[in-house]
Design an enzyme around this catalytic site. Sequence first.
Site, PDB file in Angstrom:
ATOM      1  N   ASP A  98       0.856  -1.184   0.000  1.00 33.75           N
ATOM      2  CA  ASP A  98       0.000   0.000   0.000  1.00 33.75           C
ATOM      3  C   ASP A  98       0.892   1.234   0.000  1.00 33.75           C
ATOM      4  O   ASP A  98       1.972   1.224   0.594  1.00 33.75           O
ATOM      5  CB  ASP A  98      -0.920   0.020   1.231  1.00 33.75           C
ATOM      6  CG  ASP A  98      -2.138   0.907   1.030  1.00 33.75           C
ATOM      7  OD1 ASP A  98      -3.240   0.366   0.864  1.00 33.75           O
ATOM      8  OD2 ASP A  98      -1.982   2.149   1.033  1.00 33.75           O
ATOM      9  N   THR A 131     -12.455   2.131  -6.994  1.00 32.09           N
ATOM     10  CA  THR A 131     -12.892   2.477  -8.353  1.00 32.09           C
ATOM     11  C   THR A 131     -14.044   3.476  -8.208  1.00 32.09           C
ATOM     12  O   THR A 131     -15.209   3.093  -8.301  1.00 32.09           O
ATOM     13  CB  THR A 131     -13.350   1.234  -9.140  1.00 32.09           C
ATOM     14  OG1 THR A 131     -14.313   0.498  -8.361  1.00 32.09           O
ATOM     15  CG2 THR A 131     -12.175   0.329  -9.468  1.00 32.09           C
ATOM     16  N   LYS A 180     -21.027  -9.713 -11.525  1.00 28.95           N
ATOM     17  CA  LYS A 180     -20.807  -8.961 -10.290  1.00 28.95           C
ATOM     18  C   LYS A 180     -21.802  -7.811 -10.157  1.00 28.95           C
ATOM     19  O   LYS A 180     -22.460  -7.649  -9.122  1.00 28.95           O
ATOM     20  CB  LYS A 180     -19.375  -8.416 -10.261  1.00 28.95           C
ATOM     21  CG  LYS A 180     -19.086  -7.335  -9.217  1.00 28.95           C
ATOM     22  CD  LYS A 180     -19.334  -7.801  -7.796  1.00 28.95           C
ATOM     23  CE  LYS A 180     -18.949  -6.691  -6.800  1.00 28.95           C
ATOM     24  NZ  LYS A 180     -19.241  -7.073  -5.404  1.00 28.95           N
ATOM     25  N   LEU A 193     -35.251  -9.586   2.115  1.00 33.25           N
ATOM     26  CA  LEU A 193     -36.672  -9.398   1.840  1.00 33.25           C
ATOM     27  C   LEU A 193     -37.376  -8.981   3.128  1.00 33.25           C
ATOM     28  O   LEU A 193     -38.070  -9.761   3.767  1.00 33.25           O
ATOM     29  CB  LEU A 193     -37.274 -10.691   1.282  1.00 33.25           C
ATOM     30  CG  LEU A 193     -38.683 -10.572   0.697  1.00 33.25           C
ATOM     31  CD1 LEU A 193     -38.634  -9.787  -0.608  1.00 33.25           C
ATOM     32  CD2 LEU A 193     -39.289 -11.953   0.444  1.00 33.25           C
ATOM     33  N   GLY A 233     -39.247  -5.321   4.733  1.00 31.61           N
ATOM     34  CA  GLY A 233     -39.566  -3.898   4.606  1.00 31.61           C
ATOM     35  C   GLY A 233     -38.909  -3.089   5.698  1.00 31.61           C
ATOM     36  O   GLY A 233     -38.904  -3.490   6.865  1.00 31.61           O
ATOM     37  N   GLY A 262     -28.345   1.448   1.314  1.00 30.13           N
ATOM     38  CA  GLY A 262     -27.347   2.520   1.287  1.00 30.13           C
ATOM     39  C   GLY A 262     -25.968   1.913   1.268  1.00 30.13           C
ATOM     40  O   GLY A 262     -25.768   0.787   0.810  1.00 30.13           O
ATOM     41  N   CYS A 284     -21.662   0.440  -1.767  1.00 32.29           N
ATOM     42  CA  CYS A 284     -21.724  -0.453  -2.939  1.00 32.29           C
ATOM     43  C   CYS A 284     -23.070  -0.428  -3.658  1.00 32.29           C
ATOM     44  O   CYS A 284     -23.131  -0.139  -4.859  1.00 32.29           O
ATOM     45  CB  CYS A 284     -21.400  -1.886  -2.517  1.00 32.29           C
ATOM     46  SG  CYS A 284     -19.700  -2.112  -1.948  1.00 32.29           S
ATOM     47  N   LYS A 304     -26.287   0.648   8.047  1.00 32.90           N
ATOM     48  CA  LYS A 304     -26.771  -0.638   8.566  1.00 32.90           C
ATOM     49  C   LYS A 304     -26.105  -0.870   9.912  1.00 32.90           C
ATOM     50  O   LYS A 304     -25.093  -0.225  10.236  1.00 32.90           O
ATOM     51  CB  LYS A 304     -26.448  -1.773   7.593  1.00 32.90           C
ATOM     52  CG  LYS A 304     -24.970  -2.081   7.485  1.00 32.90           C
ATOM     53  CD  LYS A 304     -24.719  -3.336   6.679  1.00 32.90           C
ATOM     54  CE  LYS A 304     -23.243  -3.718   6.730  1.00 32.90           C
ATOM     55  NZ  LYS A 304     -22.981  -4.982   6.028  1.00 32.90           N
TER      56      LYS A 304
END
Length: 448
Positions: free
Chosen positions: A30, A84, A211, A258, A260, A265, A268, A326
Amino acid sequence: MNISVIGLGKLGLCTAACFAARGHRVIGLDKNKYIVDKLQAKQCPIDENDLKQLLDKAWQNLTTTTDTENAIFNSEITLIIVPTPSGPDGRFSNKYIEDVLYAIAPVLKKKNEFHVVDVVSTVMPGSCDKCFKPLLENISGKVCGRDFGLVYNPEFVALGSVIKDFLDPDMVLIGTSDEHSSALVRDLYVTTCNNSPHIVIMSLINAEITKLSLNCFVTMKISFANELASICEKVPGADIDVITDTLGLDTRIGKKYLRGGLGFGGPCFPRDNMAFQAFAKEAGSEARLGAQVVAINNSVVERLFNIIVKKTNKNQRIALLGLSYKPGTHIVEESQSIRLAKRLVNAGYLVAVHDPEALSNARDVLGEVVTYHDDPYLCVQGAGAIVLLTNWMIYKHLDWRRIGNLTRDGALLLDSWRVLKGVKLGNFRYIGLGVGLDRITEGNPYEQ
């Protein structure tokens, strides 16, 4: 096996640690001196669940460097895991990958042994055949598939569970230029994964499309559940959880994603949808379903906002619990909670926020237009409405009777994920998102 990993960020370091902990000799590279210095001091520079413990098992097989030539000469496979970023049109930029390839190609020219270049970063379909392969061949003077290999091998992991997802994947996807390269990469994963995942080998272009389309399909399930929830709210007796739990029992559908709640968000899903639409347009087609998935996702915040407007006054304090996109992460990128906070502030509301991990990141985005609280009880004090956003389990286990005494009488309690089902509450006007109008009552209609 001797491998090198270029890019030691959130995904790259986890990947390097997983391979090294399984006995592979890993050279991590890196250009960020802070990351390299930390790793050379045997310290973990990245905040990700289980990473520190995994590194404790990996140190004897993990070395770090900033020298590309050293990394390539001393490995058989090089994994490239660099950003990217998305452009204004939704397309991913290959700039950082190309920078790495420009550094690798001259080393390939000097190296006599066959070497596999494995691109892990998500790219636009066509990148490997149209860009990466010609770049490497032109500079190295060698032929792809004969003198070196090119593989596209994207990860299907989520922040907060990267280690688990990597070591126990449903599938390993390998797009390849030749059989020898795919065999080497296949063996690398077979000797690393805890389970026995499906290992799918295909062409580079098919892997690139797979992908993107996989992530878009997952978001389609999320938006379907959220659209269904918005319909259920208008139907007396309807309950989104009863319906989606049953739908998920059908093996053609499945339960994952699945449910509600808030829209998707993170770093990705939103950008993959935009990239897929850009790819379809470039191919002379149109991703019509994808456009609707994004539109439904963008409507969730407005739906929440409209409920708050109808049930509260603007001079009341609104407490938002949960800011990360999340649970299990501090990331607020494309978070529905952050979008709602901005929407409320712009409409003149006083907004207080709490999150167990994401307050610092939220402050970087929201500035000082909201008040920040480390203590959820202080956050809700005097509030006319509480909105449960990110479904952190700590919120279910708060003392909701105590909170009922801290808020205004009859405060609105808007539960985006219905985490308070069965919890004894104080004197709230409780609304479970996705539940029919006859269930929007004083107190919690789910109480036993």
